[in-house]
Design an enzyme around this catalytic site. Structure first.
Site, mmCIF file in Angstrom:
data_model
loop_
_atom_site.group_PDB
_atom_site.id
_atom_site.type_symbol
_atom_site.label_atom_id
_atom_site.label_comp_id
_atom_site.label_asym_id
_atom_site.label_seq_id
_atom_site.Cartn_x
_atom_site.Cartn_y
_atom_site.Cartn_z
ATOM 1 N N ASP A 72 3.100 -8.746 -8.082
ATOM 2 C CA ASP A 72 1.863 -9.334 -7.541
ATOM 3 C C ASP A 72 1.259 -10.391 -8.470
ATOM 4 O OD1 ASP A 72 2.096 -7.768 -5.325
ATOM 5 O OD2 ASP A 72 0.361 -6.492 -5.730
ATOM 6 N N ASN A 91 0.810 -1.227 0.000
ATOM 7 C CA ASN A 91 0.000 0.000 0.000
ATOM 8 C C ASN A 91 0.838 1.270 0.000
ATOM 9 O OD1 ASN A 91 -1.711 -1.934 2.329
ATOM 10 N ND2 ASN A 91 -2.575 -1.541 0.322
ATOM 11 N N ARG A 149 -4.330 2.881 4.781
ATOM 12 C CA ARG A 149 -4.541 2.490 3.385
ATOM 13 C C ARG A 149 -4.962 1.032 3.271
ATOM 14 N NH1 ARG A 149 0.506 5.223 -0.030
ATOM 15 N NH2 ARG A 149 0.275 7.370 0.744
ATOM 16 N N SER A 194 1.679 13.524 -2.830
ATOM 17 C CA SER A 194 0.578 13.296 -3.765
ATOM 18 C C SER A 194 1.046 12.449 -4.950
ATOM 19 C CB SER A 194 0.035 14.628 -4.282
ATOM 20 O OG SER A 194 0.962 15.242 -5.158
ATOM 21 N N GLY A 208 2.096 2.731 -2.728
ATOM 22 C CA GLY A 208 1.861 3.548 -3.910
ATOM 23 C C GLY A 208 2.647 3.144 -5.136
ATOM 24 N N LYS A 209 3.345 2.004 -5.085
ATOM 25 C CA LYS A 209 4.206 1.609 -6.200
ATOM 26 C C LYS A 209 3.425 1.297 -7.476
ATOM 27 C CE LYS A 209 4.263 -3.104 -4.376
ATOM 28 N NZ LYS A 209 3.170 -2.764 -3.432
ATOM 29 N N THR A 210 2.287 0.620 -7.341
ATOM 30 C CA THR A 210 1.507 0.236 -8.527
ATOM 31 C C THR A 210 0.912 1.460 -9.204
ATOM 32 O OG1 THR A 210 0.976 -1.880 -7.477
ATOM 33 C CG2 THR A 210 -0.366 -1.224 -9.364
#
Length: 203
Positions: free
Chosen positions: A39, A16, A131, A177, A18-20
Site C-alpha cells: 500500500d 480488508n 469490513r 480471530s 486482514g493481511k496488514t
C-alpha cells in the site's frame, strides 16, 4: 548482514482481508523482522486510470510503482539495518525475516522467485463488504465501488494467481480471530526457520 539470507514471507488477500494486521502482529513477536507494505507504493491519484463508470482503478498492478517496491525489497534484503521499518536487533544471530504484505503480491512475476513462504487470506464477499464499510479511504469509495471495481478485480486476480503460480500458497481463513491467524502463521514460520537451520548445519 554478512552472508545471512533473509527469510521472506508473502502475505496477500482481498482488500480488508486482514493481511496488514497479521503482518504487524508477526513483526511484534518475531526477532529481526521487517515489514514492507504494498500500500505504500500506490502512484499519485493523478496517475490512476478511470474506467467507463468513473471508478478509479486502484486494484490493479498498474496503480502501483512496483519497480520502486522491488528496489525497496532488494535494499532491505541486502542490508536489513537500512530497512524501511524499525526492527528489533536484540539477537544478531537470528535469521532476518522480511514480511511483504499486499493485495497483489503473487500476480507480479518478478516476485515469483523471492518467497520462502506464501500466505493468502480469504474472506467471503459479505464479510469484505462489512469490513470495507467501516474503513475511511482517501479518496472515499464512491457508491458501488466494491461491486463495480474492487470485488471483480479480486476475483480476476485470484483466478490468474491460481492458474499461474507454480509454488505453494497456504490459504488462510480470514474470518478466524486475529489470535488464531497469528498463531497458525507464527508456528509455521518458526518450523520453517528451524528446518532451514538444520539444513545449514548439515550442508
Amino acid at each position: 548482514m554478512g552472508n545471512r539470507r533473509h527469510h521472506r514471507e508473502g502475505t496477500s488477500c482481498v482488500t480488508n482481508g486482514g493481511k496488514t494486521t497479521l503482518a504487524k502482529n508477526l513483526q511484534k513477536h518475531l526477532p529481526n523482522c521487517s515489514v514492507i507494505s504494498q500500500d505504500d507504493f500506490f502512484k499519485p491519484q493523478s496517475e490512476i486510470e478511470t474506467d467507463k463508470n468513473g471508478f478509479l482503478q486502484y486494484d490493479v498492478l498498474e496503480a502501483l510503482n512496483m519497480e520502486k517496491m522491488m528496489s525497496a525489497i532488494s535494499c532491505c534484503m541486502e542490508n536489513p539495518r537500512h530497512s524501511l521499518v524499525s526492527t528489533d536487533w536484540g539477537n544478531a544471530e537470528e535469521t532476518p525475516i522480511l514480511i511483504i504484505e499486499g493485495f497483489l503480491l503473487f500476480n507480479y512475476k518478478p516476485f515469483a522467485t523471492i518467497w520462502n513462504r506464501s500466505y493468502f487470506l480469504t474472506i467471503p464477499y459479505e464479510e469484505c463488504k462489512r469490513r470495507r464499510s467501516t474503513r475511511v479511504y482517501n479518496p472515499p469509495d464512491p457508491p458501488g465501488y466494491l461491486d463495480g471495481h474492487v470485488w471483480p478485480m479480486y476475483l480476476k486476480h485470484r483466478k490468474e494467481m491460481e492458474e499461474n503460480v507454480t509454488w505453494e500458497i497456504v490459504y488462510l481463513d480470514g474470518t478466524k480471530s486475529e489470535d488464531d491467524l497469528f498463531s497458525q502463521v507464527y508456528e509455521d514460520i518458526i518450523q520453517e526457520l528451524e528446518k532451514q537451520k538444520r539444513l545449514q548445519v548439515t550442508s
